[in-house]
Scaffold this motif. Sequence first.
Motif, short mmCIF file in Angstrom:
data_model
loop_
_atom_site.label_atom_id
_atom_site.label_comp_id
_atom_site.label_asym_id
_atom_site.label_seq_id
_atom_site.Cartn_x
_atom_site.Cartn_y
_atom_site.Cartn_z
N PRO A 75 -42.15 16.86 -63.72
CA PRO A 75 -42.38 17.67 -64.91
C PRO A 75 -42.41 16.79 -66.17
N ASN A 103 -42.67 12.79 -58.51
CA ASN A 103 -41.96 13.83 -59.25
C ASN A 103 -40.89 13.14 -60.12
N MET A 105 -38.27 14.25 -61.53
CA MET A 105 -36.88 14.57 -61.18
C MET A 105 -36.43 13.87 -59.90
N HIS A 161 -33.36 19.15 -67.75
CA HIS A 161 -32.81 19.74 -66.52
C HIS A 161 -31.31 19.51 -66.39
N ILE A 163 -29.14 20.10 -62.89
CA ILE A 163 -29.25 20.60 -61.51
C ILE A 163 -28.13 20.00 -60.67
N ASN A 175 -30.63 23.08 -53.46
CA ASN A 175 -30.32 23.26 -54.87
C ASN A 175 -29.16 24.25 -54.97
N GLU A 178 -28.40 25.54 -61.22
CA GLU A 178 -28.98 24.82 -62.35
C GLU A 178 -28.69 25.56 -63.65
N ASN A 351 -44.30 22.02 -64.56
CA ASN A 351 -43.22 22.85 -63.99
C ASN A 351 -42.59 22.30 -62.72
N SER A 353 -40.21 20.79 -60.11
CA SER A 353 -38.75 20.58 -60.16
C SER A 353 -38.29 19.96 -58.85
N LEU A 354 -37.01 20.05 -58.55
CA LEU A 354 -36.52 19.44 -57.31
C LEU A 354 -36.53 20.46 -56.19
#
Length: 354
Positions: A75, A103, A105, A161, A163, A175, A178, A351, A353-354
Motif C-alpha cells: 500500500p 507488498n 507491509m 498501519h 497490525i 491477523n 489491527e 489498499n 495489506s497483510l
Amino acid sequence: MALVDARGGLKNPQFKVLKNIVSSQIAVHRPFGGVVPNLAKREHIKNLPKVLGQLTANNLKLKTSIDLIAVTVGPGLEPALWTGIEYAKQLSKELKKPLIGANHMEGHLYSNWLPRTVIASRAKQSLKQQSKIVSPLSHVKEVRNDKILFPAIALVVSGGHTILLKMDSLIKWKNLGETLDDAAGEAFDKVARMLKLPYPGGPEIQKLAKKGNPKAIKFPRPMLKSDDYNFSFSGLKTSVLYYLRDNPLVASRQSLSADVAASFQQAVLDVLVGKTMRAARSYGAKSVLLCGGVSANLALREELKLKTNNLGASFFVPDFEYNTDNAAMIAVAAYIQYLRKKKLKLEANSNLSL
Ligand code: KG4
Ligand code: ZN
C-alpha cells in the motif's frame, strides 16, 4: 533503492545488504506538515535515476549482474507507487531481468529477516577478542543472523498501519487484530502537530518525551482491556487535544509540553506492549517481532524487549536503518514472493495489506 544478496530457500533464506540508499523527502514535505502526493511523485521522478546511478556507481557489469528487480506495488500513495512501477518496468526491459511486485507491509514484516548489528559487550567476548581491545570501554559490533523461531507474534507499527500477527512460519500467519481508526505512527504525527513539532512527529515526540514525566498526565489507554487484539488511537489523540485546549500555556512551555509528549508516548506504549504480550502469552510465542517506522522508538523497543525476555521468548527488531521505509526490506519481501512463486499485479494498489 537497495542492492541485496538473497539466497537459500523458504526454510532458511539468507540476506546481505550490499547497499541501501534512502533518498529522504522529509525536507520537501516538512513545510506542509505531511506528505503531499504530487510533490512525492515529482521528487520520485527526479530522484530515481540519480539513486540508481549511486547504487550501481554507473557500473554496467554490476547492473547486468542483477538477477531480479523488485518494486513496491502497495500500500502507499498511488502517484508515488506508479512512478516506481513504471521506472522498474523500464529497468527490467533494459536489463532483460524479471520484475517482481512486493507488498510494502510484507517488507516491514520481513525486515526482521535482514541481518542485524549487535553491540557485543566485553564480557561476552572471548579472551582472544578481548586482548585486541585497547580501551576498557570499547564494544564490538557484530552482525548476527539469529533464527526466528515460531510461533512468533509480530507487531507491525507504521504511519498507516498497526497490525498484530501470529506467525506459524515465514509464510503462514493470522491477523489477530489491527487499528480501528488511526495508526500508531499517525497518532504520533498528529499529536506532534498539536505540540507544534515538525513532521514526521514520531522522532520529535520521542526526543521531547525524554525531558518529561510519563506519569504526569493520565491519558486513556484505549482498548487495553478489550478482549480482542484490535487497537484504537483516535480517542487518545482527542484527549491530548482537549488537554491542550484546557491548558493553553502548555504548547508554549517546553517543560509542560515535554510532560504531554512523555505521557502520550507512554499511553501508546502501554497499549502496544500490553496487547502484544497478551498475544505472546496466549499463543506460547517463542519470538516477538517488532517492525514498521514506529519500531524506531527506543522506549518501545526497550519495553517490548524486556517484557519478551521476561516471558522467556526472543525479541527481534531490525537495525534502525531498516525501521522506517527502505528498499532493502522490499528486496527481502520480493525474494520470498519469488520463492513462493506468488505474483502480485504490477499495478499500484493503495489498499494492499497483510
Ligand atoms: O514505516 P514508515 O517509515 O512509513 C509508513 O509506512 O507509514 O513509518 C513512518 C511513521 C511515522 O508516523 C513516524 O512518525 C513514525 O513512523 N516514527 C516514529 C519514530 N520514528 C518514526 N514514531 C515514534 N517514535 C519514533 N522514534
Ligand atoms: Zn512503511
